[in-house]
Design an enzyme around this catalytic site. Structure first.
Site, PDB file in Angstrom:
ATOM      1  N   THR A  28       6.035   3.406   5.684  1.00  0.00           N
ATOM      2  CA  THR A  28       5.246   2.392   5.315  1.00  0.00           C
ATOM      3  C   THR A  28       5.857   1.208   4.852  1.00  0.00           C
ATOM      4  O   THR A  28       6.794   1.366   3.902  1.00  0.00           O
ATOM      5  CB  THR A  28       4.267   3.079   4.422  1.00  0.00           C
ATOM      6  OG1 THR A  28       3.734   4.102   5.115  1.00  0.00           O
ATOM      7  CG2 THR A  28       3.044   2.183   4.121  1.00  0.00           C
ATOM      8  N   GLY A  29       5.439   0.229   4.962  1.00  0.00           N
ATOM      9  CA  GLY A  29       5.635  -1.116   4.511  1.00  0.00           C
ATOM     10  C   GLY A  29       6.233  -2.277   5.646  1.00  0.00           C
ATOM     11  O   GLY A  29       6.186  -1.906   6.905  1.00  0.00           O
ATOM     12  N   SER A  30       6.851  -3.026   5.103  1.00  0.00           N
ATOM     13  CA  SER A  30       7.125  -4.061   6.191  1.00  0.00           C
ATOM     14  C   SER A  30       8.276  -3.856   7.103  1.00  0.00           C
ATOM     15  O   SER A  30       8.479  -3.920   8.198  1.00  0.00           O
ATOM     16  CB  SER A  30       7.530  -5.845   5.581  1.00  0.00           C
ATOM     17  OG  SER A  30       8.245  -5.524   4.720  1.00  0.00           O
ATOM     18  N   ASP A  84      11.726   0.141  -2.357  1.00  0.00           N
ATOM     19  CA  ASP A  84      11.738  -1.141  -3.174  1.00  0.00           C
ATOM     20  C   ASP A  84      13.226  -1.258  -3.879  1.00  0.00           C
ATOM     21  O   ASP A  84      13.595  -2.484  -4.101  1.00  0.00           O
ATOM     22  CB  ASP A  84      10.899  -0.768  -4.036  1.00  0.00           C
ATOM     23  CG  ASP A  84       9.457  -0.755  -3.396  1.00  0.00           C
ATOM     24  OD1 ASP A  84       9.082  -1.575  -2.677  1.00  0.00           O
ATOM     25  OD2 ASP A  84       8.742   0.371  -3.578  1.00  0.00           O
ATOM     26  N   LYS A  94      10.407   4.049  -4.619  1.00  0.00           N
ATOM     27  CA  LYS A  94       9.463   3.538  -3.273  1.00  0.00           C
ATOM     28  C   LYS A  94       7.954   3.715  -3.953  1.00  0.00           C
ATOM     29  O   LYS A  94       7.852   4.257  -5.051  1.00  0.00           O
ATOM     30  CB  LYS A  94       9.386   4.848  -2.368  1.00  0.00           C
ATOM     31  CG  LYS A  94      10.938   4.826  -1.621  1.00  0.00           C
ATOM     32  CD  LYS A  94      10.988   5.724  -0.278  1.00  0.00           C
ATOM     33  CE  LYS A  94       9.918   5.630   0.453  1.00  0.00           C
ATOM     34  NZ  LYS A  94       9.486   4.363   0.852  1.00  0.00           N
ATOM     35  N   GLY A  96       5.912   0.881  -3.471  1.00  0.00           N
ATOM     36  CA  GLY A  96       5.531  -0.636  -3.645  1.00  0.00           C
ATOM     37  C   GLY A  96       4.141  -0.886  -2.882  1.00  0.00           C
ATOM     38  O   GLY A  96       3.368  -1.610  -3.263  1.00  0.00           O
ATOM     39  N   GLY A  97       4.345  -0.129  -1.635  1.00  0.00           N
ATOM     40  CA  GLY A  97       3.022  -0.441  -0.841  1.00  0.00           C
ATOM     41  C   GLY A  97       1.983   0.960  -1.115  1.00  0.00           C
ATOM     42  O   GLY A  97       0.779   0.999  -0.391  1.00  0.00           O
ATOM     43  N   GLU A 103       4.912   9.527   1.579  1.00  0.00           N
ATOM     44  CA  GLU A 103       6.085   9.130   1.981  1.00  0.00           C
ATOM     45  C   GLU A 103       7.111  10.482   1.682  1.00  0.00           C
ATOM     46  O   GLU A 103       8.185  10.916   2.137  1.00  0.00           O
ATOM     47  CB  GLU A 103       6.642   8.038   1.389  1.00  0.00           C
ATOM     48  CG  GLU A 103       6.020   6.825   1.962  1.00  0.00           C
ATOM     49  CD  GLU A 103       6.131   5.597   1.378  1.00  0.00           C
ATOM     50  OE1 GLU A 103       6.572   5.786   0.047  1.00  0.00           O
ATOM     51  OE2 GLU A 103       6.055   4.467   1.769  1.00  0.00           O
ATOM     52  N   LYS A 121      17.898  -4.776  -1.821  1.00  0.00           N
ATOM     53  CA  LYS A 121      17.143  -3.712  -2.383  1.00  0.00           C
ATOM     54  C   LYS A 121      18.365  -2.998  -3.272  1.00  0.00           C
ATOM     55  O   LYS A 121      18.005  -1.886  -4.005  1.00  0.00           O
ATOM     56  CB  LYS A 121      16.329  -2.814  -1.617  1.00  0.00           C
ATOM     57  CG  LYS A 121      15.534  -3.836  -0.598  1.00  0.00           C
ATOM     58  CD  LYS A 121      14.238  -3.920  -1.561  1.00  0.00           C
ATOM     59  CE  LYS A 121      13.048  -4.785  -0.675  1.00  0.00           C
ATOM     60  NZ  LYS A 121      12.254  -3.770   0.148  1.00  0.00           N
TER      61      LYS A 121
HETATM   62  C1  5RP Z   1       5.545   1.829   0.594  1.00  0.00           C
HETATM   63  C2  5RP Z   1       7.161   2.024   0.312  1.00  0.00           C
HETATM   64  C3  5RP Z   1       7.978   0.931   0.908  1.00  0.00           C
HETATM   65  O1  5RP Z   1       8.970   1.419   1.796  1.00  0.00           O
HETATM   66  C4  5RP Z   1       8.362  -0.030  -0.087  1.00  0.00           C
HETATM   67  O2  5RP Z   1       7.501  -0.592  -0.734  1.00  0.00           O
HETATM   68  C5  5RP Z   1       9.308  -1.121   0.782  1.00  0.00           C
HETATM   69  O3  5RP Z   1       8.449  -1.995   1.336  1.00  0.00           O
HETATM   70  P1  5RP Z   1       8.958  -3.433   2.284  1.00  0.00           P
HETATM   71  O4  5RP Z   1       9.727  -2.615   3.616  1.00  0.00           O
HETATM   72  O5  5RP Z   1       7.592  -3.921   2.586  1.00  0.00           O
HETATM   73  O6  5RP Z   1      10.103  -4.185   1.556  1.00  0.00           O
HETATM   74  O7  5RP Z   1       7.567   2.505  -0.412  1.00  0.00           O
HETATM   75  O8  5RP Z   1       5.226   2.769  -0.309  1.00  0.00           O
END
Ligand code: 5RP
Length: 218
Positions: A28-30, A84, A94, A96-97, A103, A121
């Protein structure tokens, strides 16, 4: 090269870890979103996916990539997800999302965990990024007091509910010298569902995108 271009580059590099004819875990995430978009180009080569969030499941399905219930799958060949923060031992922060619980579950079911991130990171000591912790709503204040007692500064993520119906505390001011120990200790606090420290089960491979290309840490 922008940070987003680095994320895209590293996501494309992760396709190399996708085994033909298997079911894979998707994060999950960008960065994971870039991976999903890349995966669409080879979707006929896999049997399906298990997603670590509703958002990722929706994106996979929009590409016509099958999303399976984890309960119908015994093992995933690989789990591909962002982070993160990562240290040189491939311990991660992890969540942040907010998808940390699913996960961690999907990572635990996977033979290999490939973490994909831009090289900002990578850190020597985890903890500059506030540590996300998923908490049962009724235990929020009690858990927050416990975290303060241990030197953290928990901040309630206002207006956010996880896919599991819980809340998140983002813990600032931690310098995580012993990630495996801290993960275990925090896991023992009643009311905590999941700690966003992935140290007991770290990544197996860390792909880092930078201006000079993709670096592989194992
Ligand atoms: C979501 C996560 C993501 O992997 C983490 O926040 C990184 O996000 P991004 O790829 O947007 O930088 O742990 O819960």
């Amino acid at each position: 090269m922008t940070q987003d271009e680095m994320k895209k580059m590293v996501a494309e590099a992760a396709l190399e870890y996708v085994e033909v004819g298997t079911i894979i875990g998707v994060g999950t995430g960008s960065t994971a979103n870039h991976f999903i978009d890349s995966l669409a180009t080879i979707k006929h080569k896999i049997d399906g996916t298990v997603a670590s969030s509703n958002a990722s499941a929706e994106r996979l399905e929009a590409h016509g990539i099958p999303v399976l219930d984890l309960n119908s799958v015994s093992e995933l060949s690989v789990y591909i997800d962002g982070a993160d923060e990562a240290n040189h031992y491939l311990h991660l922060i992890k969540g942040g999302g907010g998808a940390l619980t699913r996960e961690k579950i999907v990572a635990a079911c996977s033979r290999k965990f490939v973490c994909i991130a831009d090289d900002s990171k990578l850190v020597d000591v985890l903890g500059k990024f506030p540590l996300p912790i998923e908490v049962i709503p009724m235990a929020r204040s009690m858990v927050a007091r416990e975290l303060v007692r241990r030197g953290g500064q928990p901040v309630y993520r206002e207006g956010f509910t996880t896919d599991n119906g819980n809340v998140i505390l983002d813990v600032h001011n931690l310098e995580i010298m012993e990630p495996v120990k801290l993960e275990q200790e925090l896991n023992d606090i009643p009311g905590i569902v999941t700690v966003g420290l992935f140290a007991k089960r770290p990544a197996d491979v860390l792909l880092l995108g930078g201006k000079d290309g993709v670096r592989t840490l194992t």
